[in-house]
Enzyme design. Sequence first.
Site, mmCIF file in Angstrom:
data_model
loop_
_atom_site.group_PDB
_atom_site.id
_atom_site.type_symbol
_atom_site.label_atom_id
_atom_site.label_comp_id
_atom_site.label_asym_id
_atom_site.label_seq_id
_atom_site.Cartn_x
_atom_site.Cartn_y
_atom_site.Cartn_z
ATOM 1 N N GLU A 81 0.823 -1.205 0.000
ATOM 2 C CA GLU A 81 0.000 0.000 0.000
ATOM 3 C C GLU A 81 0.866 1.268 0.000
ATOM 4 O OE1 GLU A 81 -3.142 0.080 -0.420
ATOM 5 O OE2 GLU A 81 -3.586 2.188 0.045
ATOM 6 N N ASP A 82 1.940 1.253 0.759
ATOM 7 C CA ASP A 82 2.669 2.507 1.013
ATOM 8 C C ASP A 82 4.027 2.652 0.343
ATOM 9 O OD1 ASP A 82 0.558 3.208 2.582
ATOM 10 O OD2 ASP A 82 1.503 2.639 4.476
#
Length: 733
Positions: A81-82
């Site tokens: 996600e990051d």
Amino acid sequence: MAKEEIITIEDIIQLASKYLITEDIAFIQRAYDFAKDAHNGQFRKSGEPYIIHPVQVAGILTNLKMDAETIAGGFLHDVVEDTEVTLKNLEEAFNPEVAMLVDGVTKLGKIKYKSKEVLQAENHRKMFVAMAKDIRVILIKLADRLHNMRTLKHLPPEKQRRISNETLEIFAPLAHRLGISTIKWELEDTALRYLNPQQYYRIVQLMKQKREERESYIKEVVEELNKQLDEVKIGAEISGRPKHLYSIYQKMVKQNKQFNEIYDLLAIRIIVHSIKDCYAVLGIIHTNWKPMPGRFKDYIAMPKQNLYQSLHTTVIGPKGDPLEVQIRTKEMHEIAEYGIAAHWAYKEGKQVKGRKKSFEEKLTLFREILEWQTDSHDAEEFIESLKVDLFSDMVYVFTPKGDVIELPAGSIPLDFAYKIHTEIGNKTIGAKINGKMEPLDYTLKNGDIIEVVTSNHSYGPSQDWIKMAQTTQAKSKIKQYFKKQRREENIVKGKEAVDKEIRALNIDPKEVLVSDNLQRIFDRFNFTSEEDMFAAVGYQGITAALIVTRLTDKIRESQQKEQDLETTIEEVKTDVSQKQSQKRDSGVQVKGVDNLLIRLAKCCNPVPGDEILGYITKGRGVSVHRADCPNVQTDEAKERFLQVEWENVQTDNLQYHVDLEVTAYDRRGLLNEVLQAVTEMKTNLTHVNGKSDRNKMAIIQITILIHNKSHLRKVVERIKQIKDVYTVTRTVH
Ligand code: MN
């Protein structure tokens, strides 16, 4: 699990070494290194390096004695996600199992709980479980949420409240379902601190004041009991049972009790070595102190639905006050604290030091654990709730408002529409999934956001829908609809009307009701069969005239061509004289000639003010077209032209059909606004048809009654003013 302490990678390695093999330790060390590298340069809201968060999550999972993949998943849960890292990278660097776990956590992160309805929470929880596929994804997610709750103070108050609310509605109950009470309690207590700080700190204060008094009493009871158990040589750990803030708060609010009534109730827990000892201890307690009626519960014989086991009883204690007692074995205690995770560790533990088990084997193991419980009703329910995950026979989707709807796997937008409301189902014309138009037989996926596109002018369900729909609910509602519409009757009625209309044009219905011709009509009006079309005419969803105009256009064109060649103006006159009685109501006259049969062409529908020309036909008098009508632009046609003009009369009493086509960006309420505009202009509407394509382009066809060209212009201008309308055109058939 200590709340404020920061766990380090060294702590994790040390903890994990107690129950994992060297190979696994190397694996989780590698996961840590990978995550540290990926998150390098990122910081949390608190200002700390980002990697601290995944390390805490992995730490929580290690405390739950999870397997190496799950701990690795904890370290890596935010990298997809990051950071730049992809699932494929994870699969290559680790294995597909780790990638699957991280993927699951990432997907769960995208579900936003926004419903205000309490009843919806259960569906949300089920959706989580269904989406997670593997129970370990939920465990990682719970660990993630736990650490986020521990560090919530760094977020703005609005977010604190939203996240705390979500924690109470979704995550704490999930932890409870899985029997992980340590996580459940901490989640609840922390959430309360942000949702109702006043009450939270008040209870903390009250607990502080009472602590000493309470502790000394408990000490007395424990000493007394120890003495008694020593006499019969039963080894036991006896302790005062902590009361949790949130449960005190709930009892105060829900049962309207005073703090003292709840907190003064003393509770102890006795942990022994065997089930036999549990019952022996119970006997001793009931002999020494008088049991309170109705308070004994045997959760050993009848486990709770989250697999919790214990004996519960309440007796009149040494000081004459009620004393709550819980008796359980060490294993039961582990399960009471760590739930599913404890099961995992127990059953795995014995084999972890041997070979690695495949994911499938683990699932089987898990099913066995669950099935072992089947004789209790509660346990059955529990299995039922987990089946969603293991056998995935349901799908959970969102309404645009964020409510979750539960449907059998394989359901399509129609099932969803009928589940919402019968009327919505009946008026469905399309479905937007995650903002994009999809076909009505699209297979719904977990987490899809579904917006049903409806039209008040839809012709209702089609017969095919019964086959398409997956749920019995949708199928029976569609069937009901047809019953109500008395479909068969309507088909007969519709067919009669269409036949009559065709014969009025001196055409044999058999000539035009042929498949090629019909297919054009089906495509144009979204019918799927001849019966659908007749039924629609039968219940007046569409006029027979409109269908027949379309059905006969080709044949009329060719008839006209043939006849026109032989026709003279004299013949036209003769023809007309035979039909003297026919009223002239077209508002058109032929220069210098009276009593001529004049008809307005249905292909271009001229209205007073349009430039027009007459066209001589055999047996049908003069047909009046717009000068620019493409149907009369051939050289042949030009030989048959006749000058005509609009009569200089008040046209207000006469009305002319005009077909308009409106194209627009499809959005909610568009069709209504168009119809509203027409009504506003005091204009009658005789037909509406609307459809929209996958590019969100809506095409609305309307037939309106117009007095003259300036009237028409005004209506067109008004429609053009509607937001999102691209074009308004007069159509020629
Ligand atoms: Mn996270």
